[in-house]
Design a protein around this motif. Sequence first.
Motif, short mmCIF file in Angstrom:
data_model
loop_
_atom_site.label_atom_id
_atom_site.label_comp_id
_atom_site.label_asym_id
_atom_site.label_seq_id
_atom_site.Cartn_x
_atom_site.Cartn_y
_atom_site.Cartn_z
N CYS A 1 10.62 0.80 0.40
CA CYS A 1 10.73 -0.66 0.51
C CYS A 1 9.93 -1.33 -0.59
O CYS A 1 8.83 -0.88 -0.94
CB CYS A 1 10.23 -1.11 1.87
N LYS A 2 10.50 -2.40 -1.12
CA LYS A 2 9.75 -3.19 -2.09
C LYS A 2 10.07 -4.66 -1.91
O LYS A 2 11.09 -5.03 -1.32
CB LYS A 2 10.06 -2.74 -3.51
N LEU A 3 9.18 -5.47 -2.40
CA LEU A 3 9.38 -6.92 -2.41
C LEU A 3 10.34 -7.25 -3.54
O LEU A 3 10.27 -6.65 -4.61
CB LEU A 3 8.07 -7.65 -2.65
N ILE A 4 11.25 -8.17 -3.30
CA ILE A 4 12.14 -8.64 -4.37
C ILE A 4 11.39 -9.75 -5.09
O ILE A 4 11.18 -10.83 -4.54
CB ILE A 4 13.49 -9.13 -3.81
N GLU A 5 10.95 -9.45 -6.30
CA GLU A 5 10.10 -10.37 -7.06
C GLU A 5 10.91 -11.39 -7.86
O GLU A 5 10.45 -12.51 -8.07
CB GLU A 5 9.18 -9.58 -8.01
N LYS B 1 0.82 -1.22 0.00
CA LYS B 1 0.00 0.00 0.00
C LYS B 1 0.85 1.26 0.00
O LYS B 1 0.50 2.25 -0.63
CB LYS B 1 -0.92 0.02 1.23
N SER B 2 1.94 1.24 0.76
CA SER B 2 2.82 2.41 0.85
C SER B 2 4.25 1.93 1.04
O SER B 2 4.55 1.26 2.03
CB SER B 2 2.43 3.30 2.04
N ASP B 3 5.10 2.31 0.13
CA ASP B 3 6.49 1.84 0.18
C ASP B 3 7.37 2.66 1.12
O ASP B 3 8.53 2.32 1.33
CB ASP B 3 7.10 1.79 -1.22
N LYS B 4 6.85 3.70 1.73
CA LYS B 4 7.64 4.53 2.64
C LYS B 4 7.77 3.83 3.99
O LYS B 4 6.77 3.45 4.60
CB LYS B 4 7.00 5.90 2.83
#
Length: 158
Positions: A102-106, A70-73
Amino acid sequence: MFRKVRKKANEISASLAKDLIKKSRRGILAVNGDNGYPYAIPINYLYSEESQKIFFHGSKVGHKVDAIKKSDKVCFTVYGNEQIKEETWAPYVQSALVFGRCKLIEDEDRAMIVLKDFAMKYYPSESMVEEEMKKAAKATQMFEITIEHISGKEVQER
């Protein structure tokens, strides 16, 4: 964009803050949680000074994943390096604060490389890491925080 440390006398250099992040084993990840409430949880992590990223792992589902989608901050905090200076009853403690995205490593191949590097920080041998990865890697989600700002301070706890 990011606030400066209010009490300049307490501020530590960015290099000291990075050193604290490098040496610590656990930190607190804060995300924007459900219904506008912050959600802060302790995590194990790996800091890469070269890439200016923090990596951590978790489940592929749950509150943390939902919040990051929802929010990468995010905000990430570590504290430590407690030491006694003048007064034996009131130690000094340092903290480092990171703001980033932040993000998921896909990419699964990249995620497995990062997971192995991460695990090597915590396990005593590569063979133990490989054994654990065989059991649990498929259920593990890797995350990366791209660091946008780091600050740190040292305060006396009294």
